[in-house]
Design a protein around this motif. Sequence first.
Motif: not given
Length: 385
Positions: A197, A200, A203-205, A218-222, A294-295
Amino acid sequence: MKHPVYINSISSISPLGTSREEIWNNYKTNQHFIEKHDFTGREAFAARLSSKQTAEIEDLRNSESRFKGLDKSVLYSIFSARMALKEAGWDKGDSIGINIGSSRGATQLFEKHHAEFIKKGKVEVLASPSTTLGNVSSWVAQDLRVSGPDISHSVTCSTGLHAVLNGVVWLQSGFANKFMVGGSEAALTPFTIAQMKAMKIYATKDLKYPCQALNMEKDHNSMVLGEAAGVACISNNAEKSIAKITGIGYATEELKHSVSISANGKCFQKSMKMAIGDLAMSEIDAVVMHAPGTIKGDEAEINAIKAIFGNELPALTSNKWKIGHTFGASGILSMELAILMLQQNEFIPVPFSAISKAPKKLENILVNAVGFGGNAVSILLSKIK
């Protein structure tokens, strides 16, 4: 490579299951095994073993008094190695080399001993030997009573495929006839989750698929962590083999940042070229990608594949959307997926990714892995005809 190396068996324990049939059936669904879990008061996504598998590991721990003080990473390895040995038809006590690695090693046990030290100012007598990385392979060697070399190592997330590289070299050199190779990871701990975490990349969503590996929009790391172990039996003997290794590749690139590779995945380009060798690019039917979710990580690997294959891309897939990133074990699980697809002659896609379509045939599959440090490995697997 001087000649192909044959895979006589592969076995694993992961959220997908343990038996070949169970694992394949779980791959054929769009279900994933990622859930929110509590890590000392902090929730995070993770892919854990099932309650049935956890019970099986505890049964193994309690089966012998010497197993009681072992870390889960070691127990996962013993469990998988026993299955792989049985499937290969190899005998206990044979001259078999073992190379099973782990990115983090005895994570849970080390954190337990460290917490006790902070609290009491001292540790248990066996705190040091029980947390050494060498435990992973040496305990498998002890359990199977084999007489070949046993090696444990960490090359971060490419650890499992580096074990394959090492085993292949031993076999090609003539210094060994049989090798067990693999990786194991039991790093679902509060501290490890906090480390991910902090970068950064986690995944948080709370989406239908929390890990968006191979979703190039995707627009976020996951990235999500999982736990698993996988072991393959490899040899120069084609009899009763399930697939063959026809190419190996490896590369390390100069880093501009300690946790990322270049935008064009230079290390991937080098490792894939080496593994493919003289084979025509059109003969590569699919790539099981590292694709951590990840992006930048996903994009770098895709860019490397495009640089190698041009406009005619092979089919692309990954399993991290389903079981998370299992660090040192991840490459072996990717290899297992590739072998299953070759055996079943069926491609397993990523349900939410539009980057790829099913191939016309499945005869040669490339498997990729890369880890912190910019070290990439590519293994070319081919169908037994």
